[in-house]
Structures are given as structure tokens and as C-alpha cells.
Write an enzyme that holds these catalytic residues in place. Sequence first.
Site, PDB file in Angstrom:
ATOM      1  N   LYS C  79       0.860  -1.192   0.000  1.00 39.42           N
ATOM      2  CA  LYS C  79       0.000   0.000   0.000  1.00 39.42           C
ATOM      3  C   LYS C  79       0.893   1.236   0.000  1.00 39.42           C
ATOM      4  CE  LYS C  79      -3.962   2.051   2.477  1.00 39.42           C
ATOM      5  NZ  LYS C  79      -4.829   1.982   3.672  1.00 39.42           N
ATOM      6  N   SER C 160      -9.842   2.076   2.558  1.00 41.87           N
ATOM      7  CA  SER C 160      -8.935   2.825   1.715  1.00 41.87           C
ATOM      8  C   SER C 160      -7.914   1.964   0.965  1.00 41.87           C
ATOM      9  CB  SER C 160      -8.162   3.822   2.587  1.00 41.87           C
ATOM     10  OG  SER C 160      -7.339   3.135   3.511  1.00 41.87           O
ATOM     11  N   SER C 184     -10.329  -0.167   6.710  1.00 43.03           N
ATOM     12  CA  SER C 184      -9.650  -0.022   5.409  1.00 43.03           C
ATOM     13  C   SER C 184      -8.950  -1.261   4.897  1.00 43.03           C
ATOM     14  CB  SER C 184      -8.636   1.126   5.470  1.00 43.03           C
ATOM     15  OG  SER C 184      -9.283   2.368   5.418  1.00 43.03           O
TER      16      SER C 184
END
Lengths: 95, 483, 494
Positions: C79, C160, C184
Amino acid sequence: MSLDPATIRRIASLARIRVEEHEVETLQTELNSILGWIEQLNEVNVDGVEPLTGGARMAMKMRDDVVTDGGYPEKVLANAPDRNGDFFAVPKVVE
Amino acid sequence: MGYAIEGSTGTWEVVVGLEVHAQVISNAKLFSGSATAFGAEPNSQVSFVDAAFPGMLPVINRECVRQAVRTGLGLNAHINVVSHFDRKNYFYPDLPSGYQISQYEHPVVGAGVVEVQLADGSTKQIGVTRLHLEQDAGKSLHDQHPTKSFIDLNRAGVALMEIVSEPDIRSPEEAGAYVRKLRSILRYLGTCDGNMEEGSMRADVNVSVRKHGEPYRTRCEIKNVNSVRFVMLAVEAEAQRQIEVWESGGTVQQETRLFDSARGITRPMRSKEDAHDYRYFPDPDLLPLVLDEAWIEELRLALPELPDARQARFMREYGLTAYDAGVLIAEKETAAFFETVAKGRDAKIAANWVTGDFFAALNRTGGSIENPPVSAENLGKLLDLIADNTINGRIAKDVFEAMLGTGKDPASIVDEKGLRQVTDTSAIDAAVAKIVAANQDKVAEYKSGKDKLFGFFVGQTMKAMAGKGNPTLINEALKKALS
Amino acid sequence: MSQLTDLTIVQARDGLRAKDFTAEDLTLAHLSAIEALNPRLNAFITVSHSQALDQARAADKALAAGEQLALTGIPLAIKDLFCTAGVRTTAGSKILEPFVPPYESSVTANLLRDGAVFLGKANLDEFAMGSSNMTSAYGPVENPWKRRQDANAVLVPGGSSGGSAAAVAARLAMGATGTDTGGSIRQPASFCGLVGVKPSYGRCSRWGVVAFASSLDHPGPFARTVRDGAILLGSMAGHDPKDSTSADVPVPDYEAACARGVKGLRIGVPAEYRSDDMPGEIEALWRQGLDWLRAAGAEIVDVSLPHTKYGLATYYIVAPAEASSNLARYDGVRFGSRRDGEDLRDLYERTRAEGFGPEVRRRIMIGTYVLSAGYYDAYYLRAQKIRALILKDFTDVFAHVDALLTPTAPSAAFAQGENMDDPIKMYLNDVFTVPANLAGVPAISVPAGLDANGLPLGLQVIGKVFDEETVFAVAAEVERAAGFTALPSIRAGG
């Protein structure tokens, strides 16, 4: 508690985010809608409750007083948008 | 009584509270492992934590906590077993993260007290509200470039102790005495070097004025005052300014000001006009600071002797006056110097020499107690030479002058210059006989009752012996010759 | 070679050991999958092609020398919130567009220590603020899953960590790192048919992870199986002296815990997670999950977490408050983008107005407001007290049960553009996931079934703090019973 345009401008200024005049009304609507929704928390009886400050529940560890870091000005400055020699540079501030 | 300022509308009292920022003596910074040394190349003592790079996190330095606790103990203050770190949020280019990690609601040290001595011999207790740990900011240089300010983060993240006093101070003198005493305590403890010129100790001075018996009026904060003298001058200048504002029908606005030492006035700070709303909240990157009671006790037991205790001991042990003891203990190094000189000797004579000739020489040569023109050992040896009658007091002053800056042993100077005191009674008798013979008129006057002339004969004899005669023996010989 | 991308981490590990293929083969297969599909999915912001190949070759050398660590040669997506040394890290924001960190986050350093290969930096909502990946300054991510009835609709992967989820689901990576502040990891895992693990607070170091809300941010992994998730977490986790909130507790063998079974465990069903507007198929799946666990020997117990309904509003005070402070460092002075202005203040205001997207600006403003003078007690302090009550809810029920089973999200993946008109509608996606962040307890989303449209739905297992082992055991049982074999329409070799 409802935010008026002056409060929107004050918050934006505290947060150092430029807000154009035409954006104030939209922001006001959005933030008031979020804050209005948050009002539900007023239903909860919190008398005598100790606030929970963080995610972890333990005492803080301390590190030894040894120099283990720093000494790499070039790395610290490598990402700077503006620099002068080994200083970061910003528009002149008047004190 | 006490300090007061006469205005056109009556007598004003000055109310002062001080926030002293003292840089903690530690190798590394409060929340990062970079060095704290003064005067390094720009941004060379900066880690990614100090520069608030993305994802960087603070980890607390045990030594900084230890120093804060020791300082609290030295201020006779309550140590809080649990304290918290908060973020104080504001934007400034020398504050990389946009917040200062400080202790807002729960400081590590609570209430304490500092006793100051004033010129009139009285003492006064100044309350300490709290002491907390916080990060220093970096340094902004505004005068290096026509349109830019330069930022050096070497100081960013260095541990500071903010020591907040109660508004107990009522005069420039008390303000100065408080800062001096605090600095003395910190230096005794070794928790801050107290070097105000290098900025390792700075004071924010809160000043207000009021008429006698009134509640407090609005105060102004004078930021970053960097010498004891400026603290005193700033209090005076700011009090005068406020009195003028009130007396001309105006209102003092609460604001942050700067002391302009060149002009001797205070002026508002332009860059921090922004309405202060620091949005303090507990720093979620840190946990509560929980101290072990046994550790605190251990630190308490290991505290060095502090100024007040040392002054009392000097009075008790050496029979010094409060004033002399106070002068000698003000600086830890001076006290140590004195004790070296006094050890095994007459303490009062030692005190006179240290506060007299030695301090005068220090001033004259611009030397420091850490690097004195005469070492304590040599000064002690000089006193020994007086005590064992090798030299007399007068010659000792000359020997002392000859010792300055040379590092020479006093005995060798005495030998080199042949300053050894004459105790040979036949030599003294001969000198006395000569003086008596040469001054028959004076002898007659003396014998007719003019006792004061005895001093004249002593002086003449000593002069004839180049100052080296033993004063006691000269007295005895003269008395015999003149009887 | 394209089937290499279908392997689980466990299978790839065995294959590498058996020399069925090389780490370079494995990485090349994923790099070519990325090349083929990333232009459409936009799962990666940055692909580190040559670095990945170097790491794969180094892995092959190690394997040849008989050294196989937990993740030797396993290609992962990271990420783009984890700082990676020498590789641009954007946090999905324009304000960090030019930022190249000179350091490696502790979690990614742990993965590298264990031999992992990093394919690149995965897309995300800007500063991890969002539930759809629509707030990324680098464009939205397409969910590789398609509605049966409406195959043209472009669905969101959740957020997210949307890029991480899409990458693993589409077989562009064997696993990924994510961060979970309010859901997330778990919500995108549910939307993309993956296993998503949010461990206990303090289990994975936050050092080097761009902060959103420090007391709520939890790094954790995505994987296609519970066991793969256990392997990844085992590598990522561990005490880090550089993070004061990192827990100094031993990391158990999570992989082994997956095989424990649930016999004798007490599984709680929190009444407050039920609501009238819960879609029937989600409620049915939840009931199904409880039946599976009961059948496997667990005891199902009704429990109550009375403050659940206040979790989301509490979160939307605490998270923006911390974010408003955490994001103050993006000021155009030391790194990142700068927009010049008339003076310093103007520079700050323009840099931040142009560098941050609307959702980030909104949250910074909310956070600034709730901390400001006169409002702190009414908002922030009250929220902290309610947070304490929510933690107490969990502490109380965990005195009686070993784990909880709930749905992960109130819906399956929605289409891009949906839920965009009103921020609160978007926030409601996290209603089931937020409480575990507020309490710091571990939770896993595990794919358990499909909705009528053929979209994956996850169930969430929540456990006691630092008892990830039980959570893995329960999740593994749900996975076994569910036999989830459905595949997304868009995938490598598909």
C-alpha cells in the site's frame, strides 16, 4: 452547534487551508451535516467515565540517551522544495 | 514597602510570573536519537523524526525524564508518577510537525518552591507552579537573505524543561534573583548548563501592574528574554509601558511582546498575532509516562548538595556570614574552589581571599572560575605560607600578583624573589636601632606621650627591611627599644 | 506460466522449495499480469519492475543456497502509505507526489528481511481517508469483480486499501499490505473476496507508515487464504522500539493457529450488529456462518455491545482530530509539493488547499474544529469517553466468549459514483468495522459467500486483544466451511 461562514473561515485559517469565498457555503453544508450526525453522541451518559486516550494500554518504554541518528543533512534536505546551502528556505518571516 | 512605581494616578505594584525554558543536559534529543551539541553545522543534527518526515514516530529519552525529575526534586516539588504528553498545534517553519510535543494538563512535576535572597538581606519564597518536558523548536534565520528565511532544525526536538512560576514576583530585583537562583539550582543539579547567551536558558516574562489591593490586571508575555539583566530591564520597561497605557485612559491588551534590548523597550511580536488556539490534545503516538516510585526515591537520595543547603553548611562549618556564604555558593564551581582553598585552613581568611583578591583578579583578567588565573591549590599554598610565617600578609599580595596566569607555585616565587619573611631577631634589632638613631626627634615626641607615632616606627622598620620583616617581632623589638 | 499467479503463498512456497519454478518466474508472471491489467484496474500507483526482479533474483540465489525464509521470492503489493526506501511514496495524495523516502517502514523491512519481493506501490484513498478508493489523487481503482446482471458497471474495490485488494484479487500480487483505521483492510477484503487481517493495536509497527489517525491506524495483510494471511502477519508483526505504541509481546505461530479448529470455543453474536435495514442476504450469510461454527463444535452465544451504534460518530471525531494534527507536517517546507504564495502563510494555505483533495480537507477541518477552543470538551473529550465505553463493551463480552462473528460490511461492492453525494453515506460503510479499531482488538474479514449479483461478501471475526490466534482459528473454520471458490471476472490468466 452549527457552523457559520465566519467559523468556516476561522477553521480553514487555523488549518492553513485556503478556502475561496465560493467554497464556504458548500463546506458549511457538508461540515454541518457531519457535525449534526455526530450530535447523536450527546445521548450517551458519560458521567464518571475516564477518557481513553490511545489505542494501546501499557506504560511507555524509554530509550537510552545515546546518539543514534542524524548526521545526514543531505538526506534531510534532499526532498526540500527550496533550500539554500544546508538550510531549508521559506519566504521571509517578519517577527 | 517594597518596590513600587509612582505614576500620575498613584502608586503601582508590579506583578511578574516567569516561564523559564531550560535546555536539558542530555546526549540525544527528547524524542529522537540525534545529538544536542551546540554550534553544529546547519541541519547536521537532524533525524527524519526531528524533521517530521512522513511516518516518523517519537520515542522518549530516559535521561531527559531523569533530569526533569531530578530538577523537580531540587525545586522541592511534587513528582507526578503519571504524566502525559500533549500536542500543541501551530504552524511555523521551524516547527516541522506543525505541533510541539509538550505536557499540558498532566506535567511530570507539580508545585514546588524557590527561595531567593534580596539585597536588603531578606529572603522570599517564589512558588513554582509546575515543570514540564517539551520539545524545542528549530531556528529561523531572518537576516541571511533579502527575501527568504532560513531554517536550521538542529535544535528542533532538543528537550526543554519549562519551569513556570506563580505570579509571586513583585520587582525587577526579585525577577533577577529568581532567575539567578533557578540557574544556580539547575547547574548544581547538572540538569541545564544555564547558558543564556547560547539560548540554553530563556525566560518568558509575564508582567502586569495593579494598584495596591486590586485583583490582577491584564498581563503581557515578553518572549525569549535571554539574560538576567534583560529580564530585569524588561520587567521595568513593560511595567512602565503598562502604567502609561492605564494612566492615559487606555486598556492593556493581552499579547505577546519582545524585549528590544538596544532600545530598552518592549514591542508587540508581529508573527504571532494569529489568535492563539493551540488545539492541545493527548499525543496518540505516545503512552502515559509512568514513573517508578522507587526510582524517584533513588534519584532523591542521589541528589547533590544544593545551593541552600550548601550556604547553610558554609555558615555552620566555616563560620561565614550569610552574605559571604551566599556569594560563595551562587556558582557551584566557586563553592568548590572555595572549599579547596579552605580545606584544613582558616576558613574566614580563605573566604576573604576568594571574595577579595581572587574575585578582583578574576574580573581584571576576564578569567572564569572554570579556568582561573590562580588555581585553588596554589591559593591554598599561599595561605599556608602566611600561616607558617614564611611571608607576611603584605608580601602575600605581591606573591599573589606574581602568581596570576603563571601557574607558578607560591613558594617558588617567594624563593626566587627572596621574599621570605625575616624572623631573625638580631637583624630586626639592628634595623630598629638604625631607625631609632635616625629619628631621635620622633623618639622624644613618642616618649612624651604621642603613642600614635608607634605606627610610624613600624612602617619605617618594615620599609628598611623591604617589607619582609615579621610584623610581630618588629613590634616587640620596637616596644623594647622605645621604652 | 500464467497459472503461477493463481497459486497461494503456501503453494508458491512449496513450489519454490521443490524448484518447480524460480522466484524470477513467479515475479515475472506477476509483472506481466500487472502490465496487462493495471492500465485498467489502476491498482498500482508505482510499479517497481527492476527492483522486483533484483529481489527475485536474490531470492533465487538464497533458494539455491538452501535458504528459504517465510516469504522468500513471494511477490507482494505494498500500500502506498508504507514508506519504501528509494521508491516514491505518495499516500495517494498530490501533496506527496514528489516524495521519495530515504527510509523503509518497519513492516516492509520485516517483509524484506523474510525474503519478500515488492512489485510496487498500491493505490489507496488519499491519506487512507475513504471507503471506495475514489479519493485517490491517482485515480480510482476498479474492482475486478463484476455484477452478474450489470457487467458494465465499474465497481469500487472498497477502501482505503483499494489498490492492495484489487491487486491480490486480480492475481497481480500474491498478497499485499494494507492499513486499517476504520475498516480499510476488512471492507475492501469483503468487497474483493479476500482475507483481510487487522491485528491488535500495537502488533504491527506504525513506524514509516504515513499516519492518518495514530491511535486507530493498524497495518495488516491481504491474502487469498486465511493461512496466507497468517504467514504474512507473522512476518509483518513484532515489537519495534521505534514505535512507542508497539507492543513488546511475542509473535505466536499464526499459521499453526489456523489448524486449531473451533471445538469448544464460545462465539458471541452481538445483538447490536443486527438492524432492520441489513440486506437479507447478508443476514442469511451471517446466520450461515454461525451454523458452520456450531457444526464445527463451537458454542454460539448471544452477547451485547451496547455502545456499538455510537462507534462511527465517535470515530468521526477521533480520526479527523488526530489527522488534522498528523497532516500539519505537509506544509511545503521540507518535502512534498509546494505552491508559492505572497508570503509564508499564503504558501501554506495554497500548498495545502491544492495538495489535499476535498475529503482530506473536509476531515482536517472537522478535526481542527473539534479540537478548537471551546469545543474540545463537547466533541473530542466526549468521544474519548465513549471510546472508553466501547472498549469496555468488548472487555465485558470477552470475559464470556472467545471471539465474535459479524458481517464485515453492510453491502457488497458498489459502483463508482455511488454513495458520493453525501459523506455520511460513505462513512456508514465502516459501521461494523470501526468498533474494533476504537478498541484495538484484532479482526479478520473472510470471504464467505456471494450476493445475488455474484459479488463476494465477507464475515468478520473479532477477537481478544493480542489473541489473533483464536481469530485465525475461527476464520480458517469459516473459510473451510464456506468453500469459497468464486473468481473475479478480471484476473490474470482469466
